[in-house]
Design a protein around this motif. Structure first.
Motif, short mmCIF file in Angstrom:
data_model
loop_
_atom_site.label_atom_id
_atom_site.label_comp_id
_atom_site.label_asym_id
_atom_site.label_seq_id
_atom_site.Cartn_x
_atom_site.Cartn_y
_atom_site.Cartn_z
N GLY A 105 0.78 -1.23 0.00
CA GLY A 105 0.00 0.00 0.00
C GLY A 105 0.81 1.28 0.00
N GLY A 106 2.11 1.18 -0.30
CA GLY A 106 2.95 2.37 -0.36
C GLY A 106 2.50 3.31 -1.46
N LYS A 107 2.57 4.59 -1.19
CA LYS A 107 2.11 5.59 -2.17
C LYS A 107 3.29 6.43 -2.66
N PRO A 108 3.28 6.78 -3.93
CA PRO A 108 4.34 7.64 -4.44
C PRO A 108 4.26 9.03 -3.81
N GLU A 109 5.42 9.62 -3.59
CA GLU A 109 5.50 10.96 -3.01
C GLU A 109 5.24 11.98 -4.11
N ARG A 110 4.24 12.81 -3.94
CA ARG A 110 3.90 13.80 -4.97
C ARG A 110 4.31 15.23 -4.59
N ASP A 111 4.95 15.38 -3.44
CA ASP A 111 5.42 16.69 -3.00
C ASP A 111 6.76 16.97 -3.69
N THR A 112 6.81 17.98 -4.52
CA THR A 112 8.00 18.27 -5.31
C THR A 112 9.22 18.63 -4.46
N ARG A 113 9.02 18.94 -3.20
CA ARG A 113 10.16 19.27 -2.32
C ARG A 113 10.83 18.02 -1.74
N SER A 114 10.22 16.88 -1.90
CA SER A 114 10.76 15.64 -1.32
C SER A 114 11.81 15.01 -2.24
N LYS A 115 12.83 14.40 -1.62
CA LYS A 115 13.83 13.70 -2.43
C LYS A 115 13.22 12.46 -3.08
N TRP A 116 12.08 11.99 -2.59
CA TRP A 116 11.41 10.80 -3.13
C TRP A 116 10.29 11.17 -4.11
N TYR A 117 10.23 12.44 -4.51
CA TYR A 117 9.18 12.91 -5.41
C TYR A 117 9.14 12.09 -6.70
#
Length: 166
Positions: free
Chosen positions: A7-19
């Motif tokens: 259930g992991g979700k992609p990071e959509r915050d452009t400030r994150s290194k995992w974006y």
């Protein structure tokens, strides 16, 4: 075999290194995948993943791409080892240090060490001690039926979250 993340979700915050942009990953969740800290594979399964790689779109988050996306495309099923893993080195040290041959404990086989050599040495020393003593735990013995050992494990399960979030 690995600790499976579901259930992991992609990071959509452009400030994150995992974006991850919608172009990189269009789905709202990742397929089940393994932590990069621990996974065990047979050569045959690894070969299936290698053969699948050139046929699938690349994703730079390697844990998700290899053990999630490629594994799903190759119809590889995970065997979840989550009960043998913790993401907290403090919990690992506490669990490993408490092990003995009289009171049943749940044990782990992997955790991060915070890149601290001393932590790795403590974990290794206690793992070796338990290997030699065949500690009373979920790796060397079956779960106990006696009330005292079960009560001790239940107490540890209740007290540990007070000091360390599980």
């Amino acid at each position: 075999m690995c600790p499976v993340f579901a259930g992991g979700k992609p990071e959509r915050d452009t400030r994150s290194k995992w974006y991850l942009s919608e172009t990189e990953w269009k789905d709202s969740v990742f397929p089940n995948y393994c932590t990069g800290w621990l996974y065990i594979s047979t050569p045959r399964t690894a070969n299936r993943l290698v053969k699948m790689a050139p046929t699938e779109d690349f994703l730079w988050i390697d844990d998700v791409w290899v053990t999630g996306y490629l594994a799903a495309a190759a119809n590889i099923k995970h065997i979840n080892l989550r009960e043998y893993f913790t993401m907290m080195w403090e919990k690992a040290v506490m669990l490993k240090s408490a092990q003995n041959d009289e009171i049943y404990h749940n044990d782990i086989i992997a955790s991060p060490t915070g890149r601290q050599r001393e932590i790795a040495e403590v974990l290794t020393k206690n793992a070796e001690r338990c290997f030699k003593a065949k500690c009373y735990n979920n790796i060397y013995k079956t779960k106990p039926a006696d009330k005292e050992s079960m009560a001790a494990q239940e107490l540890l399960n209740r007290v540990l979250p007070t000091y360390l979030p599980l």
